[in-house]
Design an enzyme around this catalytic site. Structure first.
Site: not given
Ligand SMILES: NC(=O)c1ccc[n+]([C@@H]2O[C@H](COP(=O)([O-])OP(=O)(O)OC[C@H]3O[C@@H](n4cnc5c(N)ncnc54)[C@H](O)[C@@H]3O)[C@@H](O)[C@H]2O)c1
Length: 256
Positions: A196, A165-167, A20, A163, A150, A98, A72
């Site tokens: 974030i 549950t997964a986290k 990701g 979500y 998360s 990620n 993925l």
């Molecule tokens: N942004 C937040 O506030 C936040 C908070 C807690 C946890 N997180 C975690 O941090 C990580 C990144 O989050 P983010 O906000 O940057 O997300 P984002 O959506 O900006 O980026 C996620 C990336 O994963 C890619 N992706 C999604 N499904 C896919 C698949 N099936 N195959 C391949 N690639 C795939 C997307 O194209 C994207 O580029 C995640 O695990 C998210 O759960 C984010």
């Protein structure tokens, strides 16, 4: 926020794979590891934005990351993508799991299909990418796996049952993998980000009011951005955290 200024010399020339990595936190991580002189590949389903990121980062960092297009959710695609990353980088020392998709869904609307879809995009691939990468880390003499969980599963967020549950599952997966892979000198830790503020979050879920509400709960009264995750991940990837495994690290500005 800008990228942290710290340098981790042991990360130079290391093979780093980020899932990701095409946007948000993943894109900041790709840039952050490139800035350390690492060899970086990332897997992402979003081809256009991922190629645009490579074009942007090449002049900014002096190195072009290796982009591997894959979905993925499909385990065969995961295996092919990891093989492509190894072909491009050689042995992989660092894996950042990620990728995710934080869709919202009311309790009443969850179906068997949507539940399984959420676990597929938010949980299962973390195991299968780790499984595929582990032999290459052994070959490299050890490694570090960083799993993105998360804080969401510890808050009152009723609209994300699958979500959350997964986290939560990712914390269990992290501890199980750490136990299995520790004898191979492979460390496995989880990071738990808070709110974030990325482009996607702003487009889909956040507004000034929800951002202000969360900042009210944070000890640090500022907006957290993707770059805030880079320093903690560099630390977990580097030998600065050599004795740290099976742990969770919360990066949320101190939500109380
Ligand atoms: N942004 C937040 O506030 C936040 C908070 C807690 C946890 N997180 C975690 O941090 C990580 C990144 O989050 P983010 O906000 O940057 O997300 P984002 O959506 O900006 O980026 C996620 C990336 O994963 C890619 N992706 C999604 N499904 C896919 C698949 N099936 N195959 C391949 N690639 C795939 C997307 O194209 C994207 O580029 C995640 O695990 C998210 O759960 C984010």
């Amino acid at each position: 926020m800008s990228l942290p200024s710290g340098q981790f010399p042991d990360l130079r020339d290391r093979g780093v794979l980020v899932t990701g990595g095409g946007s948000g936190i993943g894109a900041a991580l790709v840039k952050g590891f490139l800035r350390q002189g690492a060899r970086v590949a990332f897997i992402d389903i979003a081809e256009e934005q991922s190629r645009a990121l490579c074009d942007k980062l090449t002049p900014e960092t002096g190195t072009r990351p290796e982009y591997i297009a894959a979905d993925l959710r499909h385990i065969e695609a995961v295996k092919r993508a990891v093989a492509a990353a190894v072909a491009a980088l050689g042995p992989i020392s660092v894996l950042v799991n990620n990728a995710a998709r934080d869709d919202r869904q009311a309790l009443e609307d969850v179906t068997e299909e949507s539940w399984n879809e959420s676990l597929s995009v938010n949980l299962s691939h973390l195991f299968f990418v780790s499984q595929a990468v582990a032999p290459h880390m052994r070959q490299a003499g050890g490694g570090s796996i960083i799993n993105f969980s998360s804080i969401a599963f510890m808050l009152n967020m009723p609209e994300i049952p699958a979500y959350a549950t997964a986290k939560a599952g990712i914390v269990g997966l992290t501890k199980s993998l750490a136990g299995r892979l520790g004898p191979d000198k492979i460390r496995v830790n989880a990071v738990l980000p808070g709110m974030i503020v990325t482009e996607r979050q702003k487009r889909l879920w956040l507004d000034d009011e929800s951002i202000a509400r969360m900042q009210g709960r944070q000890c640090l009264k500022r907006m957290l951005t993707a770059e805030d995750l880079v320093g903690p991940c560099l630390f977990l990837a580097s030998d600065c955290s050599a004795a740290m495994t099976a742990q969770t690290m919360i990066i949320d500005g101190g939500v109380l």
